[in-house]
Design a protein around this motif. Structure first.
Motif, PDB file in Angstrom:
ATOM      1  N   THR A  93     -11.327  32.674 -13.000  1.00  0.00           N
ATOM      2  CA  THR A  93     -11.244  31.287 -13.616  1.00  0.00           C
ATOM      3  C   THR A  93     -10.600  30.160 -12.614  1.00  0.00           C
ATOM      4  OG1 THR A  93      -9.260  31.423 -14.541  1.00  0.00           O
ATOM      5  CG2 THR A  93     -10.615  31.803 -16.296  1.00  0.00           C
ATOM      6  N   VAL A  94     -11.144  29.027 -12.740  1.00  0.00           N
ATOM      7  CA  VAL A  94     -11.182  28.350 -11.475  1.00  0.00           C
ATOM      8  C   VAL A  94      -9.142  28.042 -11.339  1.00  0.00           C
ATOM      9  CG1 VAL A  94     -10.639  25.187 -11.458  1.00  0.00           C
ATOM     10  CG2 VAL A  94     -13.095  27.027 -11.998  1.00  0.00           C
ATOM     11  N   ARG A  95      -8.744  27.374 -12.726  1.00  0.00           N
ATOM     12  CA  ARG A  95      -7.195  27.530 -12.952  1.00  0.00           C
ATOM     13  C   ARG A  95      -6.622  29.137 -11.687  1.00  0.00           C
ATOM     14  NH1 ARG A  95      -6.061  27.805 -17.599  1.00  0.00           N
ATOM     15  NH2 ARG A  95      -6.346  25.605 -17.969  1.00  0.00           N
TER      16      ARG A  95
ATOM     17  N   PRO B 252      -8.294  21.378  -7.291  1.00  0.00           N
ATOM     18  CA  PRO B 252      -9.363  20.277  -7.054  1.00  0.00           C
ATOM     19  C   PRO B 252     -10.225  21.326  -5.640  1.00  0.00           C
ATOM     20  CG  PRO B 252      -7.943  19.012  -7.838  1.00  0.00           C
ATOM     21  CD  PRO B 252      -6.812  20.805  -7.758  1.00  0.00           C
ATOM     22  N   ALA B 253      -8.864  22.446  -5.126  1.00  0.00           N
ATOM     23  CA  ALA B 253      -9.853  22.296  -3.342  1.00  0.00           C
ATOM     24  C   ALA B 253     -10.744  23.621  -3.909  1.00  0.00           C
ATOM     25  CB  ALA B 253      -8.574  22.965  -2.587  1.00  0.00           C
ATOM     26  N   ILE B 254     -10.171  24.431  -5.398  1.00  0.00           N
ATOM     27  CA  ILE B 254     -10.952  25.321  -5.639  1.00  0.00           C
ATOM     28  C   ILE B 254     -12.155  24.929  -6.549  1.00  0.00           C
ATOM     29  CG2 ILE B 254     -11.839  27.190  -7.825  1.00  0.00           C
ATOM     30  CD1 ILE B 254      -9.873  28.128  -5.391  1.00  0.00           C
ATOM     31  N   THR B 255     -12.715  23.453  -7.144  1.00  0.00           N
ATOM     32  CA  THR B 255     -13.358  23.440  -7.193  1.00  0.00           C
ATOM     33  C   THR B 255     -14.483  22.617  -6.173  1.00  0.00           C
ATOM     34  OG1 THR B 255     -12.817  22.855  -9.335  1.00  0.00           O
ATOM     35  CG2 THR B 255     -14.375  21.037  -8.610  1.00  0.00           C
ATOM     36  N   ARG B 256     -14.155  22.440  -5.504  1.00  0.00           N
ATOM     37  CA  ARG B 256     -15.104  21.737  -3.999  1.00  0.00           C
ATOM     38  C   ARG B 256     -15.585  22.800  -3.604  1.00  0.00           C
ATOM     39  NH1 ARG B 256     -10.531  18.699  -3.508  1.00  0.00           N
ATOM     40  NH2 ARG B 256      -9.580  19.907  -1.133  1.00  0.00           N
ATOM     41  N   ALA B 257     -15.138  24.465  -3.299  1.00  0.00           N
ATOM     42  CA  ALA B 257     -15.620  25.440  -2.601  1.00  0.00           C
ATOM     43  C   ALA B 257     -16.714  26.055  -3.718  1.00  0.00           C
ATOM     44  CB  ALA B 257     -14.179  26.193  -2.288  1.00  0.00           C
ATOM     45  N   LEU B 258     -16.465  25.596  -5.249  1.00  0.00           N
ATOM     46  CA  LEU B 258     -17.302  26.826  -5.921  1.00  0.00           C
ATOM     47  C   LEU B 258     -18.364  24.877  -6.098  1.00  0.00           C
ATOM     48  CD1 LEU B 258     -14.982  27.826  -8.768  1.00  0.00           C
ATOM     49  CD2 LEU B 258     -16.286  29.210  -6.683  1.00  0.00           C
TER      50      LEU B 258
END
Length: 122
Positions: free
Chosen positions: A54-56, A67-73
């Motif tokens: 999961t993102v979390r 948010p850093a994970i979301t940007r990379a994803l």
């Protein structure tokens, strides 16, 4: 020479840096995407650690913000290397999963590491 990881010789610091240098140089010379360290860390985590992802969970595992994970994803998804979907059991969670293209990328990256390590260990 001391052994590491089931019989592989242990690298000296300069040998380890030289190996990683070769891997990075070869990866940027390939026709494939030029991923950041964060993007590669996410790819390694998703492809090496058992799901679900999961993102979390990725944020916690890598010690970075959601948010850093979301940007990379966003980038990894646009390259079709990973995909995101809602967790039907808990709609608050966003699941991250492998793709065929991402599996191919990781296999090629592994081969690149193997080829580079042969030069570093001889």
């Amino acid at each position: 020479m001391p052994e590491l990881y089931g019989g592989a010789p242990e690298l000296k610091p300069v040998e380890a840096l030289s190996l990683w240098h070769d891997v990075v140089v070869q990866s940027v010379r390939n026709d494939g995407p030029d991923l950041s360290s964060r993007q590669l860390a996410i790819m390694f985590t998703v492809y090496l650690d058992p799901p679900p992802h999961t993102v979390r969970g990725l944020a916690a595992a890598l010690g970075v913000s959601k948010p850093a994970i979301t940007r990379a994803l966003d980038t990894l998804g646009s390259l079709d290397l990973l995909k995101r979907s809602r967790d039907e059991a808990d709609r608050r969670n966003v699941l991250v999963s492998r793709t065929m293209k991402g599996s191919g990328f990781m296999e090629e990256f592994a081969e690149l590491i193997i080829r580079s390590s042969r030069g570093a260990l001889t």
